[in-house]
Design an enzyme around this catalytic site. Structure first.
Site, PDB file in Angstrom:
ATOM      1  N   LYS A   1      -1.314  -1.040  -4.340  1.00  0.00           N
ATOM      2  CA  LYS A   1      -2.445  -0.196  -3.938  1.00  0.00           C
ATOM      3  C   LYS A   1      -1.926   1.215  -3.780  1.00  0.00           C
ATOM      4  O   LYS A   1      -0.894   1.428  -3.143  1.00  0.00           O
ATOM      5  CB  LYS A   1      -3.018  -0.742  -2.627  1.00  0.00           C
ATOM      6  CG  LYS A   1      -3.836   0.222  -1.794  1.00  0.00           C
ATOM      7  CD  LYS A   1      -4.595  -0.544  -0.717  1.00  0.00           C
ATOM      8  CE  LYS A   1      -4.684   0.216   0.579  1.00  0.00           C
ATOM      9  NZ  LYS A   1      -5.358  -0.575   1.642  1.00  0.00           N
TER      10      LYS A   1
ATOM     11  N   LYS B   1      -9.787  -6.579   8.506  1.00  0.00           N
ATOM     12  CA  LYS B   1      -8.734  -6.197   9.451  1.00  0.00           C
ATOM     13  C   LYS B   1      -9.137  -6.760  10.806  1.00  0.00           C
ATOM     14  O   LYS B   1     -10.242  -6.472  11.291  1.00  0.00           O
ATOM     15  CB  LYS B   1      -8.599  -4.675   9.541  1.00  0.00           C
ATOM     16  CG  LYS B   1      -7.960  -4.042   8.310  1.00  0.00           C
ATOM     17  CD  LYS B   1      -7.780  -2.542   8.458  1.00  0.00           C
ATOM     18  CE  LYS B   1      -7.168  -1.952   7.185  1.00  0.00           C
ATOM     19  NZ  LYS B   1      -7.193  -0.467   7.203  1.00  0.00           N
TER      20      LYS B   1
ATOM     21  N   ASP C   1      -7.281   3.157  -2.857  1.00  0.00           N
ATOM     22  CA  ASP C   1      -7.958   3.242  -1.557  1.00  0.00           C
ATOM     23  C   ASP C   1      -8.204   4.711  -1.222  1.00  0.00           C
ATOM     24  O   ASP C   1      -7.261   5.493  -1.102  1.00  0.00           O
ATOM     25  CB  ASP C   1      -7.076   2.588  -0.474  1.00  0.00           C
ATOM     26  CG  ASP C   1      -7.741   2.538   0.892  1.00  0.00           C
ATOM     27  OD1 ASP C   1      -8.892   3.009   1.033  1.00  0.00           O
ATOM     28  OD2 ASP C   1      -7.098   2.017   1.836  1.00  0.00           O
TER      29      ASP C   1
ATOM     30  N   LYS D   1      -3.041   5.176  -2.575  1.00  0.00           N
ATOM     31  CA  LYS D   1      -4.034   5.964  -1.847  1.00  0.00           C
ATOM     32  C   LYS D   1      -4.492   7.100  -2.748  1.00  0.00           C
ATOM     33  O   LYS D   1      -3.661   7.709  -3.437  1.00  0.00           O
ATOM     34  CB  LYS D   1      -3.404   6.533  -0.573  1.00  0.00           C
ATOM     35  CG  LYS D   1      -3.014   5.471   0.437  1.00  0.00           C
ATOM     36  CD  LYS D   1      -4.244   4.890   1.101  1.00  0.00           C
ATOM     37  CE  LYS D   1      -3.872   3.995   2.270  1.00  0.00           C
ATOM     38  NZ  LYS D   1      -5.062   3.466   2.941  1.00  0.00           N
TER      39      LYS D   1
ATOM     40  N   ASP E   1     -13.637  -1.249   3.686  1.00  0.00           N
ATOM     41  CA  ASP E   1     -12.670  -1.347   4.785  1.00  0.00           C
ATOM     42  C   ASP E   1     -13.344  -0.748   6.023  1.00  0.00           C
ATOM     43  O   ASP E   1     -14.007  -1.459   6.794  1.00  0.00           O
ATOM     44  CB  ASP E   1     -11.384  -0.598   4.382  1.00  0.00           C
ATOM     45  CG  ASP E   1     -10.336  -0.463   5.469  1.00  0.00           C
ATOM     46  OD1 ASP E   1     -10.603  -0.857   6.618  1.00  0.00           O
ATOM     47  OD2 ASP E   1      -9.229   0.064   5.209  1.00  0.00           O
TER      48      ASP E   1
ATOM     49  N   GLU F   1     -11.267   0.887  -2.920  1.00  0.00           N
ATOM     50  CA  GLU F   1     -11.489   0.617  -1.502  1.00  0.00           C
ATOM     51  C   GLU F   1     -12.076   1.853  -0.814  1.00  0.00           C
ATOM     52  O   GLU F   1     -11.556   2.965  -0.962  1.00  0.00           O
ATOM     53  CB  GLU F   1     -10.138   0.237  -0.869  1.00  0.00           C
ATOM     54  CG  GLU F   1     -10.218  -0.202   0.581  1.00  0.00           C
ATOM     55  CD  GLU F   1      -8.841  -0.638   1.112  1.00  0.00           C
ATOM     56  OE1 GLU F   1      -7.920  -0.861   0.311  1.00  0.00           O
ATOM     57  OE2 GLU F   1      -8.702  -0.728   2.342  1.00  0.00           O
TER      58      GLU F   1
ATOM     59  N   GLY G   1      -4.041  -3.838   6.276  1.00  0.00           N
ATOM     60  CA  GLY G   1      -2.929  -3.547   7.184  1.00  0.00           C
ATOM     61  C   GLY G   1      -3.174  -2.266   7.950  1.00  0.00           C
ATOM     62  O   GLY G   1      -3.924  -1.392   7.508  1.00  0.00           O
TER      63      GLY G   1
ATOM     64  N   SER H   1       0.860  -1.182   0.000  1.00  0.00           N
ATOM     65  CA  SER H   1       0.000   0.000   0.000  1.00  0.00           C
ATOM     66  C   SER H   1       0.897   1.232   0.000  1.00  0.00           C
ATOM     67  O   SER H   1       1.676   1.432   0.934  1.00  0.00           O
ATOM     68  CB  SER H   1      -0.894  -0.028   1.246  1.00  0.00           C
ATOM     69  OG  SER H   1      -1.609   1.177   1.372  1.00  0.00           O
TER      70      SER H   1
HETATM   71  O1  OSB Z   1      -6.996   2.058   4.769  1.00  0.00           O
HETATM   72  O2  OSB Z   1      -5.924   0.267   4.588  1.00  0.00           O
HETATM   73  C1  OSB Z   1      -6.014   1.401   5.043  1.00  0.00           C
HETATM   74  C2  OSB Z   1      -2.788   2.389   6.840  1.00  0.00           C
HETATM   75  C3  OSB Z   1      -3.307   3.074   7.915  1.00  0.00           C
HETATM   76  C4  OSB Z   1      -4.668   3.209   8.029  1.00  0.00           C
HETATM   77  C5  OSB Z   1      -5.515   2.678   7.073  1.00  0.00           C
HETATM   78  C6  OSB Z   1      -5.007   1.990   5.987  1.00  0.00           C
HETATM   79  C7  OSB Z   1      -3.620   1.862   5.861  1.00  0.00           C
HETATM   80  C8  OSB Z   1      -2.950   1.216   4.734  1.00  0.00           C
HETATM   81  C9  OSB Z   1      -1.574   0.678   4.968  1.00  0.00           C
HETATM   82  O3  OSB Z   1      -3.412   1.169   3.615  1.00  0.00           O
HETATM   83  C10 OSB Z   1      -1.540  -0.790   5.084  1.00  0.00           C
HETATM   84  C11 OSB Z   1      -0.228  -1.287   5.622  1.00  0.00           C
HETATM   85  O4  OSB Z   1       0.768  -1.235   4.892  1.00  0.00           O
HETATM   86  O5  OSB Z   1      -0.194  -1.749   6.778  1.00  0.00           O
HETATM   87 MG    MG Z   2      -8.244   0.960   3.522  1.00  0.00          MG
END
Ligand code: OSB
Ligand code: MG
Length: 357
Positions: free
Chosen positions: A150, A251, A177, A152, A227, A202, A279, A124
């Site tokens: 992924k 999660k 995401d 953001k 999520d 996402e 994550g 991510s």
């Molecule tokens: O939305 O998945 C998410 C990190 C912090 C809060 C929310 C998210 C995330 C990530 C990182 O996308 C995932 C990771 O590398 O642990």
């Molecule tokens: Mg997410």
């Protein structure tokens, strides 16, 4: 624990992580480990490190004193008097699941019913200062073997960025995401995301919504993955029945622990909804729990459980989690299958509290 590099999402930038690491010790001296994934501020969910401390000390730990349980699955019932606070519950439940698996002499993955020997993982990538930086990071992640990228997105960092990513990387497994950055007013804008052959988008809409996501999904070809909106088995069931998503990001902390995560997994398996493990920038203990749950069969899409070294100069487990060819080898030792590195743990520790049950 200071992150090697800040991580930016539509809701803000994370520079470091505070964690509660829970050690559950039985009469024979076996230790089980859990980790709370709550952040220091309530911008992903309402929980924080400080609310976790309060809820664990004042409510959850006293409930554990009501007497023994025969299986970690029984904790859900025990904790049911306390509404939500899922990350606090999951941290304690995770330690007890690890302890239970060690008592049985089983890897946690097998104790949960998983059978994969290795799991596929993605990465991510946060919002960057410019697109060229993002392209470099994607290239590096692909070189490292990550099986899915992924990125953001947020208003102002979405369609143009994805167009450029697709110009340079036309065929890679790619997803976006939004962390709840959009509303249905932006429907026409969101429809443009259909042009980029994304595996999924996402959480485009509000963190607590499943109704409007169903409306959006009817207008989009790209599968929606939820999520933030999924906090329970009931949320997952409602979202699937309403058509709010075609994929679910599980999660463990957000849904209140491994038992609920497994139940959501089983429901999704029965309804042909692919799932993957999200994550929360975990330290090693949380990362190990993510690896264990991902061994269940309906985790058919690569998750966000990247290598320890992506996040930390020094993780708190040994060996650290490594990724080769986009795969993590599932540990075969009992429990989480990684040792907690006591020296590293002590280095990061700011406070220790002990409770006798
Ligand atoms: O939305 O998945 C998410 C990190 C912090 C809060 C929310 C998210 C995330 C990530 C990182 O996308 C995932 C990771 O590398 O642990
Ligand atoms: Mg997410």
């Amino acid at each position: 624990m200071g992150l090697k590099a800040p991580f930016s999402t539509s809701f803000g930038t994370i520079h470091y992580r505070d964690f509660f690491i829970i050690e559950a010790i039985d009469r024979d001296g076996l230790s089980g480990w859990g980790e709370s994934v709550a952040f220091d501020a309530p911008w992903y969910s309402e929980e924080t490190v400080v609310t976790n401390e309060h809820v664990m000390i004042d409510f959850l730990i006293p409930l554990l004193r009501q007497g023994p349980i025969s299986h970690p699955d029984d904790l859900g019932e025990r904790f049911s008097a306390i509404r939500r606070n899922n990350m606090a519950k999951a941290a304690i439940e995770g330690a007890i699941w690890d302890l239970y698996a060690k008592q049985q002499g089983l890897p946690l993955s097998e104790a949960l019913g998983g059978s994969k020997k290795q799991i596929e993982v993605g990465i991510s990538l946060g919002i960057q200062k410019d697109v060229e930086t993002l392209l470099d990071q994607i290239g590096a992640a692909l070189d490292e073997g990550y099986r899915r990228i992924k990125i953001k997105i947020k208003p102002g960092w979405d369609v143009d960025v994805l167009r450029r990513v697709r110009e340079v990387f036309p065929d890679i497994p790619l997803m976006a995401d939004a962390n709840s950055a959009y509303t249905l007013k932006e429907m026409d804008h969101l429809k443009q995301l259909d042009h980029f052959d994304l595996l999924m988008i996402e959480q485009p809409l509000a963190h607590d919504d499943i109704i409007q996501h169903a409306r959006l999904q009817r207008e989009l070809k790209t599968p929606i993955c939820l999520d933030e909106s999924i906090h329970s088995f009931g949320d997952a069931k409602n979202a699937v029945e309403l058509g709010s998503c075609q994929i679910i990001n599980i999660k463990i902390g957000r849904v209140g622990g491994l038992t609920v995560a497994k139940r959501i997994h089983d429901f999704c398996q029965a309804h042909d909804i692919p799932v993957w493990c999200g994550g929360m920038l975990e330290a090693g203990v949380g990362r190990a729990h993510n690896i264990a749950i991902t061994t269940l069969p309906q985790f058919t899409l690569p998750g966000d459980t990247s290598a320890s070294a992506r996040y930390w100069d020094k993780d708190i487990i040994t060996p650290e989690v490594t990724v080769h060819d986009g795969l993590i080898q599932v540990p075969k030792k009992p429990g989480i299958g990684y040792e907690v590195d006591q020296e590293a743990l002590e280095f990061y520790t700011v406070d220790v509290l002990s409770f006798e049950l």
